[in-house]
Write a protein that holds these residues in place. Structure first.
Motif, PDB file in Angstrom:
ATOM      1  N   VAL A 134      -3.197   8.699  -8.427  1.00 54.11           N
ATOM      2  CA  VAL A 134      -3.877   8.020  -7.337  1.00 54.11           C
ATOM      3  C   VAL A 134      -3.374   8.586  -6.019  1.00 54.11           C
ATOM      4  N   VAL A 135      -4.310   8.802  -5.099  1.00 52.43           N
ATOM      5  CA  VAL A 135      -4.001   9.140  -3.716  1.00 52.43           C
ATOM      6  C   VAL A 135      -4.322   7.901  -2.903  1.00 52.43           C
ATOM      7  N   LEU A 136      -3.300   7.275  -2.330  1.00 46.59           N
ATOM      8  CA  LEU A 136      -3.455   5.957  -1.733  1.00 46.59           C
ATOM      9  C   LEU A 136      -3.068   5.968  -0.256  1.00 46.59           C
ATOM     10  N   ALA A 137      -4.049   5.664   0.604  1.00 45.89           N
ATOM     11  CA  ALA A 137      -3.795   5.394   2.023  1.00 45.89           C
ATOM     12  C   ALA A 137      -3.950   3.886   2.212  1.00 45.89           C
ATOM     13  N   PRO A 138      -2.879   3.165   2.406  1.00 42.73           N
ATOM     14  CA  PRO A 138      -2.941   1.702   2.366  1.00 42.73           C
ATOM     15  C   PRO A 138      -3.432   1.085   3.665  1.00 42.73           C
ATOM     16  N   ILE A 139      -3.935  -0.126   3.545  1.00 38.09           N
ATOM     17  CA  ILE A 139      -4.291  -0.933   4.717  1.00 38.09           C
ATOM     18  C   ILE A 139      -3.072  -1.712   5.174  1.00 38.09           C
ATOM     19  N   ASP A 140      -2.530  -2.504   4.288  1.00 35.88           N
ATOM     20  CA  ASP A 140      -1.403  -3.376   4.599  1.00 35.88           C
ATOM     21  C   ASP A 140      -0.150  -2.807   3.950  1.00 35.88           C
ATOM     22  N   LYS A 141       0.857  -2.521   4.752  1.00 34.21           N
ATOM     23  CA  LYS A 141       2.045  -1.827   4.253  1.00 34.21           C
ATOM     24  C   LYS A 141       2.816  -2.660   3.242  1.00 34.21           C
ATOM     25  N   ASN A 142       2.757  -3.976   3.354  1.00 37.74           N
ATOM     26  CA  ASN A 142       3.483  -4.826   2.410  1.00 37.74           C
ATOM     27  C   ASN A 142       2.694  -5.018   1.118  1.00 37.74           C
ATOM     28  N   ALA A 143       1.401  -5.286   1.240  1.00 42.75           N
ATOM     29  CA  ALA A 143       0.573  -5.442   0.045  1.00 42.75           C
ATOM     30  C   ALA A 143       0.550  -4.156  -0.772  1.00 42.75           C
ATOM     31  N   ALA A 144       0.684  -3.012  -0.100  1.00 38.98           N
ATOM     32  CA  ALA A 144       0.638  -1.721  -0.794  1.00 38.98           C
ATOM     33  C   ALA A 144       1.808  -1.546  -1.754  1.00 38.98           C
ATOM     34  N   ILE A 145       2.920  -2.177  -1.471  1.00 40.85           N
ATOM     35  CA  ILE A 145       4.075  -2.072  -2.367  1.00 40.85           C
ATOM     36  C   ILE A 145       3.710  -2.588  -3.751  1.00 40.85           C
ATOM     37  N   ASN A 146       3.026  -3.731  -3.793  1.00 46.07           N
ATOM     38  CA  ASN A 146       2.592  -4.303  -5.063  1.00 46.07           C
ATOM     39  C   ASN A 146       1.616  -3.372  -5.773  1.00 46.07           C
ATOM     40  N   MET A 147       0.712  -2.752  -5.014  1.00 47.65           N
ATOM     41  CA  MET A 147      -0.258  -1.844  -5.612  1.00 47.65           C
ATOM     42  C   MET A 147       0.430  -0.645  -6.253  1.00 47.65           C
ATOM     43  N   VAL A 148       1.369  -0.050  -5.520  1.00 49.68           N
ATOM     44  CA  VAL A 148       2.103   1.103  -6.058  1.00 49.68           C
ATOM     45  C   VAL A 148       2.863   0.711  -7.312  1.00 49.68           C
ATOM     46  N   ASN A 149       3.507  -0.439  -7.282  1.00 52.61           N
ATOM     47  CA  ASN A 149       4.277  -0.874  -8.444  1.00 52.61           C
ATOM     48  C   ASN A 149       3.379  -1.087  -9.666  1.00 52.61           C
ATOM     49  N   GLN A 150       2.166  -1.589  -9.446  1.00 48.35           N
ATOM     50  CA  GLN A 150       1.240  -1.753 -10.563  1.00 48.35           C
ATOM     51  C   GLN A 150       0.815  -0.404 -11.134  1.00 48.35           C
ATOM     52  N   PHE A 151       0.512   0.551 -10.256  1.00 50.14           N
ATOM     53  CA  PHE A 151       0.182   1.894 -10.737  1.00 50.14           C
ATOM     54  C   PHE A 151       1.351   2.489 -11.516  1.00 50.14           C
ATOM     55  N   HIS A 152       2.552   2.333 -10.997  1.00 50.20           N
ATOM     56  CA  HIS A 152       3.744   2.890 -11.646  1.00 50.20           C
ATOM     57  C   HIS A 152       3.940   2.299 -13.040  1.00 50.20           C
ATOM     58  N   GLN A 153       3.770   0.987 -13.139  1.00 55.54           N
ATOM     59  CA  GLN A 153       3.928   0.333 -14.431  1.00 55.54           C
ATOM     60  C   GLN A 153       2.888   0.813 -15.441  1.00 55.54           C
ATOM     61  N   PRO A 210      -0.225  -3.783  13.983  1.00 50.69           N
ATOM     62  CA  PRO A 210       1.183  -3.923  13.606  1.00 50.69           C
ATOM     63  C   PRO A 210       1.394  -4.222  12.133  1.00 50.69           C
ATOM     64  N   SER A 211       0.319  -4.559  11.406  1.00 46.64           N
ATOM     65  CA  SER A 211       0.484  -4.937  10.004  1.00 46.64           C
ATOM     66  C   SER A 211       0.395  -3.749   9.060  1.00 46.64           C
ATOM     67  N   ASP A 212      -0.026  -2.584   9.561  1.00 46.67           N
ATOM     68  CA  ASP A 212      -0.143  -1.453   8.649  1.00 46.67           C
ATOM     69  C   ASP A 212       1.076  -0.550   8.768  1.00 46.67           C
ATOM     70  N   ALA A 213       1.057   0.530   8.011  1.00 46.92           N
ATOM     71  CA  ALA A 213       2.233   1.388   7.943  1.00 46.92           C
ATOM     72  C   ALA A 213       2.350   2.336   9.126  1.00 46.92           C
ATOM     73  N   PHE A 214       1.293   2.479   9.920  1.00 47.91           N
ATOM     74  CA  PHE A 214       1.288   3.441  11.015  1.00 47.91           C
ATOM     75  C   PHE A 214       1.665   2.820  12.355  1.00 47.91           C
ATOM     76  N   GLY A 215       1.032   1.683  12.671  1.00 51.09           N
ATOM     77  CA  GLY A 215       1.091   1.121  14.013  1.00 51.09           C
ATOM     78  C   GLY A 215       2.475   0.982  14.620  1.00 51.09           C
ATOM     79  N   PRO A 216       3.419   0.324  13.954  1.00 54.64           N
ATOM     80  CA  PRO A 216       4.732   0.126  14.562  1.00 54.64           C
ATOM     81  C   PRO A 216       5.479   1.437  14.850  1.00 54.64           C
ATOM     82  N   LYS A 217       5.266   2.454  14.012  1.00 59.19           N
ATOM     83  CA  LYS A 217       5.963   3.722  14.222  1.00 59.19           C
ATOM     84  C   LYS A 217       5.386   4.482  15.413  1.00 59.19           C
ATOM     85  N   TYR A 218       4.052   4.499  15.545  1.00 58.29           N
ATOM     86  CA  TYR A 218       3.448   5.109  16.730  1.00 58.29           C
ATOM     87  C   TYR A 218       3.952   4.416  17.993  1.00 58.29           C
TER      88      TYR A 218
END
Length: 401
Positions: A134-153, A210-218
């Motif tokens: 999977v190539v994943l560009a997430p919307i919500d940086k926190n919700a994406a953690i759960n998605m990645v973990n499901q793919f990994h499992q 501010p809720s995604d993975a990009f905004g706070p770093k920019y």
């Protein structure tokens, strides 16, 4: 991220118009807890057709689920339609390269249309239907953690695209220095103002979501420059969902607060937000050619505004290069092969400090002086897409046509 926001579908979908009656997008009301609870109903959601569009290059790969991998089944999962690049640049480049790199691979394209709930449902659907990478560009940086973990499992190789999701279960990252981009935007703004003889004054800042993975770093990167620049941030906002209409409303508020003649520049985190800010200036009777406004993504309308003198800069993300290299990487790992060593050229860290193998790419500040770098053959956009009849005169002055 588009021009003063007409109805051309090749430009900004969901972008603001120059009208004071516009309302913003509705905000997402569910909590993260509620989002993750949707996993139990994801199969139902998938059955209702929220799983995206299938783009199969060739071959007859089975979509059955199970623990067997290496069949070349790839999910390409993008976050939204508001930021036009995902559909207009990343997707076609990725799919075109995949046809070359792996003709018998099957690519399923998903766009979550700005909804973390939908992206979670698409994750469940991809796993159920069978996927190898999977190539994943997430919307919500926190919700994406759960998605990645499901793919990994499920034994799926995960490529975190354009950002790094905060879990060690990410297999590979495709990213750049996000903090550096914010600093590049801001430094270019400061340098441009000083080149005009302006060494102090008020700035308005419109940051990303501010809720995604990009905004706070920019935002942090921009502040690392602006806070010691001698300029004053007189009004600052975070634009949820990177929405241009929201940015337009926020700029309206800023102009009322600061005063029409009392600011010299605008830090806007991307072209979509820049377009909203510029639309607000026009509505307020402020000539945007007298105000330096930043952007990012190299969107067509952003480039057009730069050529016309309404927007000062954007950031060139070399999508032609990194989307293609991501396809080569995904093709290899989806077939159970090692990652190509000429693509995985370094490592990066998750926010929590886990080290991830990565393909790291460089970015470039684009102003009127080097806007040709964004146009074919150097860049992504054909000249005819940028130099439309409305912009022919400006393009001629910029030596583009």
């Amino acid at each position: 991220m588009r021009h003063v926001f007409g109805a051309d579908p090749v430009r900004d979908r969901g972008a603001p118009r120059t009208s004071s009656s516009l309302g913003g997008n509705s905000s997402m009301k569910r909590s993260l807890h509620g989002r993750l609870a949707l996993a139990a109903t994801a199969a139902v959601v998938a059955a209702l057709g929220l799983t995206g569009c299938v783009s199969q290059s060739s071959g007859s790969g089975s979509a059955s689920s199970g623990g067997d991998h290496g069949k070349g089944r790839i999910a390409f999962m993008m976050p939204d339609l508001v930021t036009a690049r995902w559909d207009q640049q990343d997707k076609p480049v990725f799919e075109a390269e995949m046809k070359k790199a792996c003709p018998d691979c099957k690519v399923t394209y998903y766009n979550a249309k700005g909804s973390p709930e939908t992206q979670l449902a698409q994750t469940q659907s991809a796993i159920t239907n069978g996927v190898d990478a999977v190539v994943l560009a997430p919307i919500d940086k926190n919700a994406a953690i759960n998605m990645v973990n499901q793919f990994h499992q499920a034994g799926v190789k995960v490529i975190s695209y354009a950002t790094i999701i905060d879990t060690p279960n990410v297999d590979y990252g495709v990213t750049t220095d996000i903090f550096k981009i914010g600093a590049q935007q801001a430094q270019s703004l400061v340098d441009g103002l000083k080149a005009k003889g302006i060494t102090s004054g008020n700035l308005i800042a419109i940051n990303g979501d501010p809720s995604d993975a990009f905004g706070p770093k920019y935002k942090a990167g921009a502040h690392s420059v602006l806070d010691k620049s001698g300029f004053t941030i007189a009004a600052e906002y975070d634009a949820k969902n990177w929405d241009g209409t929201t940015a337009q409303s926020q700029m309206d508020q800023a102009i009322t607060k600061v005063g029409k003649g009392n600011f010299v520049g605008v830090y806007a985190a991307n072209d979509q937000l820049a377009g909203g800010a510029i639309a607000a200036m026009k509505n307020a009777g402020v000539d945007p050619t007298t105000i330096l406004t930043t952007g990012q993504d190299g969107a067509v309308a952003g480039l057009q505004r730069i050529i016309a003198g309404e927007q000062y800069n954007t950031i060139n993300l070399p999508i032609k290069v990194f989307a293609a290299k991501t396809a080569d990487l995904a093709a290899a790992v989806a077939k159970g092969k090692p990652a190509p060593t000429d693509i995985v050229n370094g490592t990066t860290k998750t926010p929590s400090g886990a080290e991830i193998k990565a393909y790291l790419y460089d970015t470039e500040v684009i102003t009127k002086e080097n806007v040709s770098n964004m146009i074919v053959p150097k860049g992504f956009w054909p000249l005819k897409d940028v130099c439309t009849p409305e912009y022919q005169a400006a393009c001629q002055k910029a030596n583009l046509s």
